[in-house]
Scaffold this motif. Structure first.
Motif, PDB file in Angstrom:
ATOM      1  N   MET A   1       1.933   1.953  -3.488  1.00 36.37           N
ATOM      2  CA  MET A   1       0.822   2.541  -4.245  1.00 36.37           C
ATOM      3  C   MET A   1       0.623   4.004  -3.865  1.00 36.37           C
ATOM      4  O   MET A   1       0.381   4.856  -4.715  1.00 36.37           O
ATOM      5  CB  MET A   1      -0.485   1.802  -3.958  1.00 36.37           C
ATOM      6  CG  MET A   1      -0.617   0.473  -4.613  1.00 36.37           C
ATOM      7  SD  MET A   1      -2.221  -0.247  -4.237  1.00 36.37           S
ATOM      8  CE  MET A   1      -3.281   0.775  -5.241  1.00 36.37           C
ATOM      9  N   GLY A   2       0.723   4.287  -2.571  1.00 45.33           N
ATOM     10  CA  GLY A   2       0.454   5.621  -2.058  1.00 45.33           C
ATOM     11  C   GLY A   2       1.502   6.652  -2.417  1.00 45.33           C
ATOM     12  O   GLY A   2       1.228   7.857  -2.411  1.00 45.33           O
ATOM     13  N   SER A   3       2.696   6.197  -2.761  1.00 44.41           N
ATOM     14  CA  SER A   3       3.780   7.147  -3.056  1.00 44.41           C
ATOM     15  C   SER A   3       3.473   8.005  -4.279  1.00 44.41           C
ATOM     16  O   SER A   3       3.980   9.114  -4.403  1.00 44.41           O
ATOM     17  CB  SER A   3       5.107   6.415  -3.242  1.00 44.41           C
ATOM     18  OG  SER A   3       5.039   5.602  -4.399  1.00 44.41           O
ATOM     19  N   THR A   4       2.622   7.523  -5.177  1.00 41.64           N
ATOM     20  CA  THR A   4       2.294   8.286  -6.388  1.00 41.64           C
ATOM     21  C   THR A   4       1.023   9.106  -6.239  1.00 41.64           C
ATOM     22  O   THR A   4       0.691   9.885  -7.132  1.00 41.64           O
ATOM     23  CB  THR A   4       2.122   7.330  -7.590  1.00 41.64           C
ATOM     24  OG1 THR A   4       1.063   6.420  -7.287  1.00 41.64           O
ATOM     25  CG2 THR A   4       3.395   6.548  -7.863  1.00 41.64           C
ATOM     26  N   LEU A   5       0.300   8.931  -5.123  1.00 41.23           N
ATOM     27  CA  LEU A   5      -0.970   9.634  -4.938  1.00 41.23           C
ATOM     28  C   LEU A   5      -0.774  11.082  -4.508  1.00 41.23           C
ATOM     29  O   LEU A   5       0.214  11.425  -3.873  1.00 41.23           O
ATOM     30  CB  LEU A   5      -1.818   8.938  -3.869  1.00 41.23           C
ATOM     31  CG  LEU A   5      -2.294   7.523  -4.145  1.00 41.23           C
ATOM     32  CD1 LEU A   5      -3.047   6.988  -2.935  1.00 41.23           C
ATOM     33  CD2 LEU A   5      -3.189   7.485  -5.368  1.00 41.23           C
ATOM     34  N   ASP A   6      -1.758  11.909  -4.866  1.00 45.56           N
ATOM     35  CA  ASP A   6      -1.822  13.284  -4.358  1.00 45.56           C
ATOM     36  C   ASP A   6      -2.811  13.303  -3.199  1.00 45.56           C
ATOM     37  O   ASP A   6      -3.775  12.535  -3.200  1.00 45.56           O
ATOM     38  CB  ASP A   6      -2.310  14.237  -5.453  1.00 45.56           C
ATOM     39  CG  ASP A   6      -1.272  14.426  -6.550  1.00 45.56           C
ATOM     40  OD1 ASP A   6      -0.075  14.491  -6.214  1.00 45.56           O
ATOM     41  OD2 ASP A   6      -1.660  14.503  -7.727  1.00 45.56           O
ATOM     42  N   PRO A   7      -2.601  14.212  -2.224  1.00 43.36           N
ATOM     43  CA  PRO A   7      -3.553  14.297  -1.111  1.00 43.36           C
ATOM     44  C   PRO A   7      -4.949  14.686  -1.596  1.00 43.36           C
ATOM     45  O   PRO A   7      -5.084  15.611  -2.386  1.00 43.36           O
ATOM     46  CB  PRO A   7      -2.974  15.401  -0.221  1.00 43.36           C
ATOM     47  CG  PRO A   7      -1.533  15.478  -0.596  1.00 43.36           C
ATOM     48  CD  PRO A   7      -1.461  15.098  -2.037  1.00 43.36           C
TER      49      PRO A   7
ATOM     50  N   TYR B   1      -6.240   3.370   4.363  1.00 44.57           N
ATOM     51  CA  TYR B   1      -6.780   2.309   3.515  1.00 44.57           C
ATOM     52  C   TYR B   1      -8.030   1.738   4.167  1.00 44.57           C
ATOM     53  O   TYR B   1      -8.059   1.495   5.364  1.00 44.57           O
ATOM     54  CB  TYR B   1      -5.750   1.192   3.337  1.00 44.57           C
ATOM     55  CG  TYR B   1      -6.323  -0.055   2.706  1.00 44.57           C
ATOM     56  CD1 TYR B   1      -6.576  -0.112   1.338  1.00 44.57           C
ATOM     57  CD2 TYR B   1      -6.643  -1.168   3.475  1.00 44.57           C
ATOM     58  CE1 TYR B   1      -7.124  -1.247   0.756  1.00 44.57           C
ATOM     59  CE2 TYR B   1      -7.185  -2.304   2.905  1.00 44.57           C
ATOM     60  CZ  TYR B   1      -7.422  -2.337   1.544  1.00 44.57           C
ATOM     61  OH  TYR B   1      -7.965  -3.456   0.976  1.00 44.57           O
ATOM     62  N   LYS B   2      -9.059   1.563   3.357  1.00 43.58           N
ATOM     63  CA  LYS B   2     -10.274   0.903   3.836  1.00 43.58           C
ATOM     64  C   LYS B   2     -10.846   0.087   2.690  1.00 43.58           C
ATOM     65  O   LYS B   2     -11.169   0.629   1.642  1.00 43.58           O
ATOM     66  CB  LYS B   2     -11.306   1.923   4.314  1.00 43.58           C
ATOM     67  CG  LYS B   2     -12.533   1.277   4.915  1.00 43.58           C
ATOM     68  CD  LYS B   2     -13.484   2.319   5.458  1.00 43.58           C
ATOM     69  CE  LYS B   2     -14.683   1.668   6.110  1.00 43.58           C
ATOM     70  NZ  LYS B   2     -15.646   2.664   6.567  1.00 43.58           N
ATOM     71  N   LYS B   3     -10.938  -1.213   2.910  1.00 38.02           N
ATOM     72  CA  LYS B   3     -11.442  -2.117   1.868  1.00 38.02           C
ATOM     73  C   LYS B   3     -12.912  -1.833   1.598  1.00 38.02           C
ATOM     74  O   LYS B   3     -13.708  -1.707   2.516  1.00 38.02           O
ATOM     75  CB  LYS B   3     -11.264  -3.565   2.325  1.00 38.02           C
ATOM     76  CG  LYS B   3     -11.665  -4.600   1.295  1.00 38.02           C
ATOM     77  CD  LYS B   3     -11.337  -5.983   1.832  1.00 38.02           C
ATOM     78  CE  LYS B   3     -11.835  -7.083   0.932  1.00 38.02           C
ATOM     79  NZ  LYS B   3     -11.177  -7.161  -0.346  1.00 38.02           N
ATOM     80  N   ASN B   4     -13.245  -1.728   0.312  1.00 37.25           N
ATOM     81  CA  ASN B   4     -14.634  -1.565  -0.100  1.00 37.25           C
ATOM     82  C   ASN B   4     -15.209  -2.972  -0.268  1.00 37.25           C
ATOM     83  O   ASN B   4     -14.826  -3.701  -1.174  1.00 37.25           O
ATOM     84  CB  ASN B   4     -14.697  -0.780  -1.417  1.00 37.25           C
ATOM     85  CG  ASN B   4     -16.123  -0.470  -1.831  1.00 37.25           C
ATOM     86  OD1 ASN B   4     -17.053  -1.195  -1.484  1.00 37.25           O
ATOM     87  ND2 ASN B   4     -16.297   0.608  -2.572  1.00 37.25           N
TER      88      ASN B   4
ATOM     89  N   LEU C   1       0.819  -1.210   0.000  1.00 35.58           N
ATOM     90  CA  LEU C   1       0.000   0.000   0.000  1.00 35.58           C
ATOM     91  C   LEU C   1       0.857   1.267   0.000  1.00 35.58           C
ATOM     92  O   LEU C   1       0.515   2.259  -0.639  1.00 35.58           O
ATOM     93  CB  LEU C   1      -0.941   0.003   1.210  1.00 35.58           C
ATOM     94  CG  LEU C   1      -2.049  -1.045   1.165  1.00 35.58           C
ATOM     95  CD1 LEU C   1      -2.766  -1.110   2.507  1.00 35.58           C
ATOM     96  CD2 LEU C   1      -3.040  -0.755   0.053  1.00 35.58           C
ATOM     97  N   ARG C   2       1.997   1.244   0.704  1.00 34.25           N
ATOM     98  CA  ARG C   2       2.904   2.404   0.713  1.00 34.25           C
ATOM     99  C   ARG C   2       3.435   2.668  -0.685  1.00 34.25           C
ATOM    100  O   ARG C   2       3.552   3.816  -1.104  1.00 34.25           O
ATOM    101  CB  ARG C   2       4.058   2.185   1.683  1.00 34.25           C
ATOM    102  CG  ARG C   2       3.665   2.395   3.130  1.00 34.25           C
ATOM    103  CD  ARG C   2       4.879   2.616   4.014  1.00 34.25           C
ATOM    104  NE  ARG C   2       5.783   1.482   4.028  1.00 34.25           N
ATOM    105  CZ  ARG C   2       5.802   0.535   4.953  1.00 34.25           C
ATOM    106  NH1 ARG C   2       4.934   0.571   5.945  1.00 34.25           N
ATOM    107  NH2 ARG C   2       6.670  -0.438   4.904  1.00 34.25           N
TER     108      ARG C   2
ATOM    109  N   GLU D   1     -10.516   3.390  -2.001  1.00 29.82           N
ATOM    110  CA  GLU D   1      -9.975   2.451  -1.002  1.00 29.82           C
ATOM    111  C   GLU D   1      -8.687   2.935  -0.346  1.00 29.82           C
ATOM    112  O   GLU D   1      -8.430   2.626   0.799  1.00 29.82           O
ATOM    113  CB  GLU D   1      -9.739   1.047  -1.596  1.00 29.82           C
ATOM    114  CG  GLU D   1     -11.015   0.330  -1.942  1.00 29.82           C
ATOM    115  CD  GLU D   1     -10.792  -1.108  -2.333  1.00 29.82           C
ATOM    116  OE1 GLU D   1     -11.467  -1.965  -1.758  1.00 29.82           O
ATOM    117  OE2 GLU D   1      -9.939  -1.374  -3.196  1.00 29.82           O
ATOM    118  N   ILE D   2      -7.856   3.675  -1.065  1.00 31.26           N
ATOM    119  CA  ILE D   2      -6.623   4.197  -0.469  1.00 31.26           C
ATOM    120  C   ILE D   2      -6.545   5.697  -0.772  1.00 31.26           C
ATOM    121  O   ILE D   2      -6.767   6.115  -1.904  1.00 31.26           O
ATOM    122  CB  ILE D   2      -5.368   3.444  -0.975  1.00 31.26           C
ATOM    123  CG1 ILE D   2      -4.123   3.917  -0.231  1.00 31.26           C
ATOM    124  CG2 ILE D   2      -5.210   3.561  -2.472  1.00 31.26           C
ATOM    125  CD1 ILE D   2      -2.901   3.050  -0.460  1.00 31.26           C
ATOM    126  N   ILE D   3      -6.311   6.492   0.268  1.00 30.58           N
ATOM    127  CA  ILE D   3      -6.231   7.948   0.069  1.00 30.58           C
ATOM    128  C   ILE D   3      -5.040   8.512   0.835  1.00 30.58           C
ATOM    129  O   ILE D   3      -4.609   7.960   1.838  1.00 30.58           O
ATOM    130  CB  ILE D   3      -7.516   8.692   0.504  1.00 30.58           C
ATOM    131  CG1 ILE D   3      -7.808   8.489   2.000  1.00 30.58           C
ATOM    132  CG2 ILE D   3      -8.701   8.277  -0.356  1.00 30.58           C
ATOM    133  CD1 ILE D   3      -8.892   9.400   2.546  1.00 30.58           C
TER     134      ILE D   3
END
Length: 104
Positions: A21-27, A92-95, A18-19, A52-54
């Motif tokens: 994946m999250g490295s490319t996300l914007d807040p 992260y929260k599973k849908n 998940l980390r 699912e991940i923010i």
């Protein structure tokens, strides 16, 4: 506001995944001078349901420390706190209906 208790805890391997994946996300959610209020919680819940991940950003004018604010938001939304780096956090929260992310 009801708080859900999360019965699943992520393994180290899942958190690493998940980390990455999250490295490319914007807040997508920002915690400002009002702290973790209902509107922030609602927008986080909607974003988690959709993605699912923010990534969450705690602004400079927030009254709370970034770790405490992000942990409070995770608890309020029933999400897993994956990591906090500086003023950014990953939730992260599973849908359950339509899961997009397949954890290792």
């Amino acid at each position: 506001m009801q708080v859900q208790v999360n019965e699943t805890t992520l393994t180290g391997k899942q958190k690493r995944f998940l980390r990455a994946m999250g490295s490319t996300l914007d807040p997508v959610v920002q915690i400002g001078k009002s702290g973790v209020i209902d509107t922030v919680t609602e927008s986080a819940e909607q974003a988690l349901a959709a993605r699912e991940i923010i990534k969450v950003r705690v602004l400079q004018n927030s009254p709370e420390e970034p770790k405490a604010a992000i942990a409070a938001l995770a608890k309020a939304t029933g999400a897993e706190l994956v990591q906090v780096i500086g003023r950014n956090g990953l939730l992260y929260k599973k849908n359950e209906e339509k899961s997009k992310i397949e954890l290792p």
